[in-house]
Design a protein around this motif. Structure first.
Motif, PDB file in Angstrom:
ATOM      1  N   ALA A   1      14.644  -1.934   0.618  1.00  9.22           N
ATOM      2  CA  ALA A   1      13.739  -2.992   1.080  1.00  9.22           C
ATOM      3  C   ALA A   1      13.560  -4.037  -0.009  1.00  9.22           C
TER       4      ALA A   1
ATOM      5  N   GLU B   1      11.981  -6.394  -8.963  1.00 10.53           N
ATOM      6  CA  GLU B   1      11.140  -5.455  -9.700  1.00 10.53           C
ATOM      7  C   GLU B   1       9.675  -5.572  -9.297  1.00 10.53           C
ATOM      8  N   ALA B   2       9.233  -6.818  -9.011  1.00 14.10           N
ATOM      9  CA  ALA B   2       7.846  -7.001  -8.584  1.00 14.10           C
ATOM     10  C   ALA B   2       7.601  -6.235  -7.287  1.00 14.10           C
ATOM     11  N   LEU B   3       8.583  -6.294  -6.363  1.00  8.23           N
ATOM     12  CA  LEU B   3       8.428  -5.583  -5.091  1.00  8.23           C
ATOM     13  C   LEU B   3       8.440  -4.078  -5.311  1.00  8.23           C
ATOM     14  N   ARG B   4       9.304  -3.617  -6.230  1.00  7.16           N
ATOM     15  CA  ARG B   4       9.342  -2.187  -6.528  1.00  7.16           C
ATOM     16  C   ARG B   4       7.989  -1.741  -7.080  1.00  7.16           C
ATOM     17  N   ALA B   5       7.390  -2.600  -7.923  1.00  7.75           N
ATOM     18  CA  ALA B   5       6.111  -2.249  -8.536  1.00  7.75           C
ATOM     19  C   ALA B   5       5.004  -2.168  -7.496  1.00  7.75           C
ATOM     20  N   ALA B   6       5.204  -2.850  -6.333  1.00  5.19           N
ATOM     21  CA  ALA B   6       4.193  -2.785  -5.278  1.00  5.19           C
ATOM     22  C   ALA B   6       4.545  -1.699  -4.263  1.00  5.19           C
ATOM     23  N   GLY B   7       5.526  -0.846  -4.592  1.00  8.78           N
ATOM     24  CA  GLY B   7       5.792   0.313  -3.761  1.00  8.78           C
ATOM     25  C   GLY B   7       6.929   0.173  -2.773  1.00  8.78           C
ATOM     26  N   ALA B   8       7.703  -0.916  -2.825  1.00  4.17           N
ATOM     27  CA  ALA B   8       8.795  -1.072  -1.868  1.00  4.17           C
ATOM     28  C   ALA B   8       9.932  -0.112  -2.217  1.00  4.17           C
ATOM     29  N   SER B   9      10.659   0.370  -1.184  1.00 11.36           N
ATOM     30  CA  SER B   9      11.820   1.219  -1.439  1.00 11.36           C
ATOM     31  C   SER B   9      12.953   0.350  -1.980  1.00 11.36           C
TER      32      SER B   9
END
Lengths: 535, 222
Positions: A453, A442-450
């Motif tokens: 990814a 979720e942290a990666l999603r919050a930074a814009g990752a698809s």
């Protein structure tokens, strides 16, 4: 006043790579490559085009299983036989395991390592042979007796359970035990008060897991003639009645699902006990059900202790043992065993690799997700149902099905095992994915990752270790199952075993059995090393 | 919030600091009111638009949430996943991409020699700096930091907060940091917002506040 001591000048350290696991990775890649080459996938045709029509008929029958009332009665009766064997075999195994654990635990032996190693070595023999192999051997001693099915499960399962129980006991924190010993308690009392209470949860949990597995083993024993659903499946299969085959498969899937669900409910309760002084109704109920089922199974199978110690059985046992000693050391046989052992290893490697790749690919769908949409949830349920069917059908039956579309050789056997293992591993990997921490993704999603990814960077790295460990563990199981598939004709060392048994060539049987035990032991040790390198 | 501002959010444990930051980076959906980030409302966006918006916000989370078995180089590179295609992200796991920038970022947080180490082999403070290095390669406009210095020694805490402040201001962005150390908040931020049970109870320029005053806000009695 603060005194500053001389501190070392900050050096420029070069980043270092840890290459400790590289040899393992290279060896694994080489082994899988060899197994693929050996399967004939690159060297010639493997598909049998003539069988496609028959395969289509099998697949089509899935939608219209046989539902005639008299056949359903037969299936229900067979299911009861399977349950009876599973309960008696599994129950006896837990009993034997508890006794064996005392003999194998470090607690019992203390610093006397020799005794413990001897017991562990002795346990490796029953553990190294598949339930079906035990069934075949016991058949030759006891004749057609329900004890064959019960003992075929109880003996190898008992040895595994003893090893696992001993491991659980040895891993319990020893503070309480040592304090009791220091206060003058005897060894036994100290273990009873200081070790057992802490280990009860894990022991109970594993015991129920074993009962769950026993259902599957009882099905396999049916294939070699012990009766029950496995026997019914073999009968319908050999008469090419695909509608009946599917009815039996669905019954098997239901039975496995029930065993899984019941086992999981009990294990969840054990892991997370309810607060309060009252007995947990689920656990009490489970214990009562097991005891009642055991009594019923003894009556249902007409099991009599007398037949175990009958004069005929003892005479037959002494005859087989004396005939099998000394084992054959003929050069031809040893060369055959060597070649077949290699085939067996390559088959099991191919099966495990196939199952691992498949399980990882499906893990995204197989994991239950609380946040997913409707379509994703439907797809997940579909995948989990398909995995259940894959593991409900025993590997030898898969081999027979695949032989319609593939030419005989290593490949159908390996794929059959692979398909079955995929059913088991897919569920385990899916569960591991459910338990993995969602926050990094979720942290990666919050930074814009698809989404893919984020899955690659957030979930896969934490999952890789557990999945490889599970794959190694399944490899240990697969090497035993390869012997089983071979026993029913799909190649490898099992073929040699069934040929020698049919010919009553006891010295050769003894040699092959020794080779099988050594092979399983070697795979166990190797897998153990790999798993410790993974940690 | 204006461009170039550095805001400290203070408040007792459970006051709502992490929730406020979560609302800003879009991982928490607000139950009431509306939030505009970079002139858009995150809740109203979908797909590529949302990804582009999110890539402009970088967060150091309270529990860091760095996958442990992943090597440091990949964990730092994860900051660029918003800009990379999935194929490039996958290939980078095999052959790390842009290692020069990763190395430079790690150098700024004094971790250059840990490039190939597994992240779970690092200490808590080192992991915190990996999370900061991730932001350095992401180069977001809005920097959110949830107690980014909780496990660092005083010297490193200063270094890390200066880095985050520079990162935010050098491209006219903003820094919002939840901090527990009043001195740190006053040294590195120009505005302080105090929260209590989810409500703003203090909003003042840092120059008008003192360490002792902020300690009083927390209820410290000496």
């Amino acid at each position: 006043m603060t005194a500053l001591l001389d501190r070392p000048a900050p050096g420029t350290r070069r980043p270092v790579r840890n290459r400790r696991r590289w040899p393992w990775a290279l060896a694994a890649i080489a082994l899988v490559g060899w197994a693929l080459a050996d399967s004939g996938l690159f060297s010639g045709p493997v598909v049998n085009p003539g069988g496609a029509a028959q395969f289509g008929r099998i697949a089509a029958a899935a939608l219209r299983p046989e539902l005639a009332p008299d056949f359903l009665v037969v299936v229900a009766e067979s299911a009861l036989v399977t349950v009876a064997y599973a309960v008696l075999g599994g129950g006896l195994a837990v009993l034997l395991g508890a006794l064996g654990a005392v003999a194998a635990a470090r607690t019992t032996w203390g610093r006397r390592r020799t005794g413990r190693l001897l017991v562990r070595g002795a346990l490796a023999v029953p553990r190294g042979l598949h339930e079906a192999v035990w069934g075949l051997l016991l058949l030759n001693v006891l004749g057609l007796d329900p004890w064959v099915g019960v003992l075929a499960i109880a003996v190898p399962y008992g040895a595994v359970t003893a090893t696992v129980f001993a491991g659980i006991l040895d891993e319990v924190p020893r503070g309480a035990h040592d304090a009791l010993r220091a206060a003058g308690a005897t060894r036994g009392t100290a273990a009873l008060y200081g070790l057992l209470p802490q280990a009860t949860g894990s022991l109970l949990s594993y015991a129920f897991y074993r009962l769950e597995c026993a259902v599957r083993s009882a099905v396999v024993l049916g294939l070699i003639g012990a009766g029950g659903l496995g026997y019914q499946l073999a009968l319908s299969f050999s008469s090419l009645r695909w509608e009946q085959v599917w009815t039996t498969v669905y019954a098997l899937a239901l039975l496995c699902l029930a065993a899984d669900a019941a086992g999981r409910a009990v294990r969840r309760r054990v892991a997370d006990p309810r607060p309060g002084p009252d007995r947990d109704p689920v656990l009490t109920g489970a214990a009562v059900v097991v005891v009642v089922l055991t009594g019923w199974a003894v009556w249902f199978l007409a099991l009599s202790p007398a037949s175990l110690a009958s004069a005929r059985a003892l005479e037959q046992l002494s005859y087989v043992v004396s005939a099998a000693w000394p084992p054959s050391t003929e050069g031809d046989l040893l060369a055959d065993i060597g070649a077949a052992a290699l085939d067996t290893v390559l088959m099991s490697v191919l099966a495990t690799a196939f199952a691992t790749v498949g399980a990882v690919t499906l893990s995204g769908l197989a994991a239950r997700s609380s946040t997913a949409g409707r379509a994703r949830r439907m797809a997940g349920a579909g995948v989990r149902g398909a995995l259940l069917l894959l593991r409900a059908v025993p590997p030898p039956v898969w081999a027979l099905v695949l032989l319609f579309v593939l030419l005989p050789g290593v490949l159908p056997g390996a794929l059959a095992l692979g398909v079955y293992t995929l059913g088991v591993l897919g569920r385990l990997v899916g569960e591991a994915a459910e338990e993995s921490d969602r926050r990094s993704r979720e942290a990666l999603r919050a930074a814009g990752a698809s989404a893919p990814a984020a899955w690659l960077y957030g979930t896969v790295p934490t999952l890789a270790g557990p999945v490889l460990a599970l794959a190694c563990y399944r490899w240990e199981v697969a090497i035993r199952d390869t012997v089983l598939v071979g026993l029913l004709g799909a190649g490898g060392i099992g073929v040699l075993l069934s040929a020698a048994t049919v010919a009553f060539d006891w010295p050769a049987v003894a040699t092959v059995l020794a080779a099988v035990v050594l092979l399983s032991l070697a795979v166990d040790l190797l897998s153990d090393r790999i798993r410790s390198a993974l940690r | 919030m204006t461009a170039g501002s550095r805001v400290a959010v203070i408040g007792a444990s459970g006051a709502g600091k992490s929730t406020l930051l979560g609302v800003l980076d879009g991982s928490v959906t607000p139950t009431a009111g509306r939030v505009e980030v970079h002139g858009a409302e995150p809740a109203a966006l979908r797909g590529r638009e949302l990804r582009r918006l999110r890539a402009r916000t970088g967060t150091v989370r309270q529990h860091l949430d760095l996958p442990g078995p992943l090597r440091v180089v990949h964990n730092v590179n994860a900051g660029r996943l918003g800009a990379w295609s999935t194929a490039r992200a996958a290939w980078s796991l095999v052959r790390p991409q842009g290692t020069a920038e990763v190395r430079a970022a790690l150098d700024r947080v004094d971790l250059a020699d840990r490039l190939h180490e597994r992240t779970d082999r690092l200490s808590g403070g080192q992991r915190q700096r990996v999370a900061v290095a991730r932001l350095l390669v992401q180069r977001p406009d809005l920097v959110l930091a949830d107690e980014p210095a909780s496990a660092l020694d005083p010297a490193l805490a200063d270094v890390v907060l200066s880095l985050l402040g520079e990162l935010a201001t050098e491209q006219d962005g903003a820094l919002v940091a939840a901090l527990h150390d009043p001195a740190l908040a006053l040294r590195h931020c120009d505005r302080v917002i105090g929260l209590d049970s989810g409500r703003i109870v203090l909003d003042a320029p840092a120059s008008s506040l003192t360490v002792a005053g902020l300690e009083g806000f927390y209820g410290v009695v000496r």
